[in-house]
Design a protein around this motif. Structure first.
Motif, PDB file in Angstrom:
ATOM      1  N   THR A  98       4.734  19.246  54.504  1.00  0.00           N
ATOM      2  CA  THR A  98       3.569  19.816  54.265  1.00  0.00           C
ATOM      3  C   THR A  98       2.800  19.048  53.236  1.00  0.00           C
ATOM      4  OG1 THR A  98       4.556  21.359  52.745  1.00  0.00           O
ATOM      5  CG2 THR A  98       4.340  22.227  54.653  1.00  0.00           C
ATOM      6  N   ALA A  99       1.327  19.061  53.493  1.00  0.00           N
ATOM      7  CA  ALA A  99       0.378  18.462  52.526  1.00  0.00           C
ATOM      8  C   ALA A  99      -0.187  19.568  51.662  1.00  0.00           C
ATOM      9  CB  ALA A  99      -0.495  17.599  53.042  1.00  0.00           C
ATOM     10  N   ALA A 100       0.112  20.039  50.516  1.00  0.00           N
ATOM     11  CA  ALA A 100      -0.479  21.078  49.917  1.00  0.00           C
ATOM     12  C   ALA A 100      -0.311  21.185  48.358  1.00  0.00           C
ATOM     13  CB  ALA A 100       0.223  22.404  50.437  1.00  0.00           C
ATOM     14  N   SER A 101      -0.695  22.092  47.661  1.00  0.00           N
ATOM     15  CA  SER A 101      -0.253  22.029  46.061  1.00  0.00           C
ATOM     16  C   SER A 101       0.956  22.555  46.073  1.00  0.00           C
ATOM     17  CB  SER A 101      -1.438  22.980  45.430  1.00  0.00           C
ATOM     18  OG  SER A 101      -1.202  23.332  44.045  1.00  0.00           O
ATOM     19  N   ALA A 102       1.464  21.936  44.976  1.00  0.00           N
ATOM     20  CA  ALA A 102       3.125  22.301  44.687  1.00  0.00           C
ATOM     21  C   ALA A 102       3.308  22.452  43.055  1.00  0.00           C
ATOM     22  CB  ALA A 102       4.041  21.115  45.267  1.00  0.00           C
ATOM     23  N   LYS A 103       4.005  23.234  42.778  1.00  0.00           N
ATOM     24  CA  LYS A 103       4.279  23.538  41.217  1.00  0.00           C
ATOM     25  C   LYS A 103       5.563  22.822  40.827  1.00  0.00           C
ATOM     26  CE  LYS A 103       3.071  27.142  39.474  1.00  0.00           C
ATOM     27  NZ  LYS A 103       3.370  28.904  39.038  1.00  0.00           N
ATOM     28  N   VAL A 104       5.683  22.004  39.613  1.00  0.00           N
ATOM     29  CA  VAL A 104       7.019  21.360  39.370  1.00  0.00           C
ATOM     30  C   VAL A 104       6.747  21.526  37.733  1.00  0.00           C
ATOM     31  CG1 VAL A 104       7.930  19.188  38.957  1.00  0.00           C
ATOM     32  CG2 VAL A 104       7.123  19.664  41.022  1.00  0.00           C
ATOM     33  N   ARG A 105       7.867  22.065  37.210  1.00  0.00           N
ATOM     34  CA  ARG A 105       7.915  22.259  35.811  1.00  0.00           C
ATOM     35  C   ARG A 105       6.673  22.968  35.366  1.00  0.00           C
ATOM     36  NH1 ARG A 105      11.571  19.691  32.160  1.00  0.00           N
ATOM     37  NH2 ARG A 105      13.586  19.586  33.391  1.00  0.00           N
ATOM     38  N   PHE A 136       1.255   1.768  45.561  1.00  0.00           N
ATOM     39  CA  PHE A 136       1.676   3.119  45.839  1.00  0.00           C
ATOM     40  C   PHE A 136       2.373   3.862  44.591  1.00  0.00           C
ATOM     41  CE2 PHE A 136       4.817   6.374  47.435  1.00  0.00           C
ATOM     42  CZ  PHE A 136       4.139   7.321  47.544  1.00  0.00           C
ATOM     43  N   THR A 137       1.915   4.756  44.220  1.00  0.00           N
ATOM     44  CA  THR A 137       2.310   5.475  42.927  1.00  0.00           C
ATOM     45  C   THR A 137       2.422   6.922  43.208  1.00  0.00           C
ATOM     46  OG1 THR A 137       0.116   5.852  41.988  1.00  0.00           O
ATOM     47  CG2 THR A 137       1.400   3.794  41.259  1.00  0.00           C
ATOM     48  N   ALA A 138       3.448   7.469  42.656  1.00  0.00           N
ATOM     49  CA  ALA A 138       3.849   9.098  42.648  1.00  0.00           C
ATOM     50  C   ALA A 138       4.784   9.510  41.733  1.00  0.00           C
ATOM     51  CB  ALA A 138       4.282   9.608  44.234  1.00  0.00           C
ATOM     52  N   GLN A 139       4.880  10.656  41.805  1.00  0.00           N
ATOM     53  CA  GLN A 139       6.312  11.234  40.799  1.00  0.00           C
ATOM     54  C   GLN A 139       7.047  12.178  41.949  1.00  0.00           C
ATOM     55  OE1 GLN A 139       5.885  12.134  36.321  1.00  0.00           O
ATOM     56  NE2 GLN A 139       4.040  12.833  37.084  1.00  0.00           N
ATOM     57  N   VAL A 140       8.389  12.268  41.690  1.00  0.00           N
ATOM     58  CA  VAL A 140       9.182  12.869  42.792  1.00  0.00           C
ATOM     59  C   VAL A 140      10.014  13.967  42.026  1.00  0.00           C
ATOM     60  CG1 VAL A 140       9.362  10.965  44.438  1.00  0.00           C
ATOM     61  CG2 VAL A 140      11.038  11.148  42.633  1.00  0.00           C
ATOM     62  N   ALA A 141      10.322  15.195  42.558  1.00  0.00           N
ATOM     63  CA  ALA A 141      11.310  16.017  41.893  1.00  0.00           C
ATOM     64  C   ALA A 141      11.436  17.240  42.824  1.00  0.00           C
ATOM     65  CB  ALA A 141      10.264  16.582  40.619  1.00  0.00           C
ATOM     66  N   ILE A 142      12.331  18.099  42.458  1.00  0.00           N
ATOM     67  CA  ILE A 142      12.374  19.536  43.127  1.00  0.00           C
ATOM     68  C   ILE A 142      11.567  20.172  42.581  1.00  0.00           C
ATOM     69  CG2 ILE A 142      14.325  21.213  43.698  1.00  0.00           C
ATOM     70  CD1 ILE A 142      14.846  18.541  44.720  1.00  0.00           C
ATOM     71  N   ALA A 143      10.716  21.077  43.612  1.00  0.00           N
ATOM     72  CA  ALA A 143       9.716  22.061  43.178  1.00  0.00           C
ATOM     73  C   ALA A 143      10.248  23.238  42.557  1.00  0.00           C
ATOM     74  CB  ALA A 143       8.962  22.382  44.401  1.00  0.00           C
ATOM     75  N   SER A 146      11.877  26.128  45.033  1.00  0.00           N
ATOM     76  CA  SER A 146      12.939  25.888  45.629  1.00  0.00           C
ATOM     77  C   SER A 146      14.105  27.115  45.678  1.00  0.00           C
ATOM     78  CB  SER A 146      13.735  24.527  45.397  1.00  0.00           C
ATOM     79  OG  SER A 146      12.985  23.495  45.642  1.00  0.00           O
ATOM     80  N   LEU A 147      14.524  27.170  46.681  1.00  0.00           N
ATOM     81  CA  LEU A 147      15.642  28.350  46.576  1.00  0.00           C
ATOM     82  C   LEU A 147      16.787  27.773  45.890  1.00  0.00           C
ATOM     83  CD1 LEU A 147      15.388  29.979  50.188  1.00  0.00           C
ATOM     84  CD2 LEU A 147      14.536  30.582  48.111  1.00  0.00           C
ATOM     85  N   ALA A 148      17.133  26.347  45.956  1.00  0.00           N
ATOM     86  CA  ALA A 148      18.295  25.782  45.181  1.00  0.00           C
ATOM     87  C   ALA A 148      17.521  24.515  44.514  1.00  0.00           C
ATOM     88  CB  ALA A 148      19.211  25.437  46.122  1.00  0.00           C
ATOM     89  N   THR A 149      18.346  24.208  43.413  1.00  0.00           N
ATOM     90  CA  THR A 149      17.601  23.140  42.484  1.00  0.00           C
ATOM     91  C   THR A 149      18.606  21.943  42.516  1.00  0.00           C
ATOM     92  OG1 THR A 149      18.806  24.064  40.618  1.00  0.00           O
ATOM     93  CG2 THR A 149      16.210  24.704  41.052  1.00  0.00           C
ATOM     94  N   LYS A 150      19.393  21.774  43.467  1.00  0.00           N
ATOM     95  CA  LYS A 150      20.703  20.656  43.660  1.00  0.00           C
ATOM     96  C   LYS A 150      19.785  19.492  43.771  1.00  0.00           C
ATOM     97  CE  LYS A 150      24.314  20.714  45.734  1.00  0.00           C
ATOM     98  NZ  LYS A 150      25.466  20.799  46.672  1.00  0.00           N
ATOM     99  N   GLU A 151      20.172  18.236  43.508  1.00  0.00           N
ATOM    100  CA  GLU A 151      19.389  16.865  43.400  1.00  0.00           C
ATOM    101  C   GLU A 151      19.197  16.505  44.992  1.00  0.00           C
ATOM    102  OE1 GLU A 151      22.181  17.551  41.433  1.00  0.00           O
ATOM    103  OE2 GLU A 151      21.498  17.471  39.610  1.00  0.00           O
ATOM    104  N   LEU A 152      18.286  15.776  45.078  1.00  0.00           N
ATOM    105  CA  LEU A 152      17.814  15.086  46.271  1.00  0.00           C
ATOM    106  C   LEU A 152      17.610  13.516  45.818  1.00  0.00           C
ATOM    107  CD1 LEU A 152      15.433  17.700  48.216  1.00  0.00           C
ATOM    108  CD2 LEU A 152      17.812  16.951  48.909  1.00  0.00           C
TER     109      LEU A 152
END
Length: 217
Positions: A98-105, A136-143, A146-152
């Motif tokens: 999905t391309a949409a707003s997401a919340k991290v920390r 190409f630049t970005a940051q990656v994380a678990i949102a 998330s129902l779970a916060t295990k790593e990806l």
């Protein structure tokens, strides 16, 4: 003093008595009104002794929001149509992206690209660059949702070659910076770490690419 003078004196005394009594009555009435007004009025309270007034209700503070700059030479993946999208599990999900707003920390990123799933396998999203971009630049994380916060594991392919990996990524954003000069295709991917048990479905997680951007220089 004759009878006429005596009668005139009596009339004057009677008139003065009536006038004095009337004036006294008016004075008593005025004093009574003043006393009554002072009794009805609320006694003055020193400012220091007055109870505090109720605080004004402040509007809820919106969470911090990323400022994805709209400037020449910057294109966000969220604004580009992908040319290919692979599913985490073709049996259950057509596309996890999905391309949409997401919340991290607790920070809201307005131009995010996210993949949601139970993570039985890898998920990829591919864009055509046609040699137009340099980086190409970005940051990656678990949102946060998330129902779970295990790593990806997050990774990047340029022209089908894996050029960058960010393994074991959790809720703390990690940077991605990849040169893409002259590249035809860019693929972003998310997958479970190799050491994670392969039982499906796994825990539901949202892997986020926050404000992923392509720049021309």
């Amino acid at each position: 003093m004759d009878d006429q003078d005596l009668n005139d004196a009596r009339v004057r005394r009677k008139y003065l008595s009536v006038a004095w009594l009337s004036a006294a009555g008016v004075a008593v009435l005025v004093v009574g009104m003043i006393i009554g007004s002072s009794l009805d009025a609320e006694p003055a309270t020193p400012l220091a002794d007055r109870p505090p007034t109720s605080p004004q209700v402040q509007p809820a503070t919106a969470p911090p929001e990323s400022t994805a700059p709209l400037r020449p030479g910057v294109t966000y993946l969220a604004d580009l149509p992908p040319v290919d999208s692979s599913s985490i599990d073709d049996m259950y999900v057509e596309s996890p992206w999905t391309a949409a707003s997401a919340k991290v920390r607790k920070v809201q990123y307005t131009k995010s690209v996210s993949a949601t799933g139970a993570w039985c396998s890898s998920a990829r999203l591919t864009f055509a660059l046609d040699g137009k971009y340099a980086r190409f630049t970005a940051q990656v994380a678990i949102a946060d949702n998330s129902l779970a916060t295990k790593e990806l594991d997050f990774y990047v392919l340029v022209d089908d070659q894996r050029v960058a990996e960010v393994p074991n990524t959790g809720t703390t954003p990690q940077p991605v910076d990849v040169p893409v000069a002259g590249a035809r295709l860019l693929t972003i991917g998310v997958e479970p770490p190799p050491e994670e048990p392969s039982g499906c479905p796994g825990p539901e997680r949202v892997g986020v690419w926050t404000d992923p951007a392509l720049t021309t220089s």
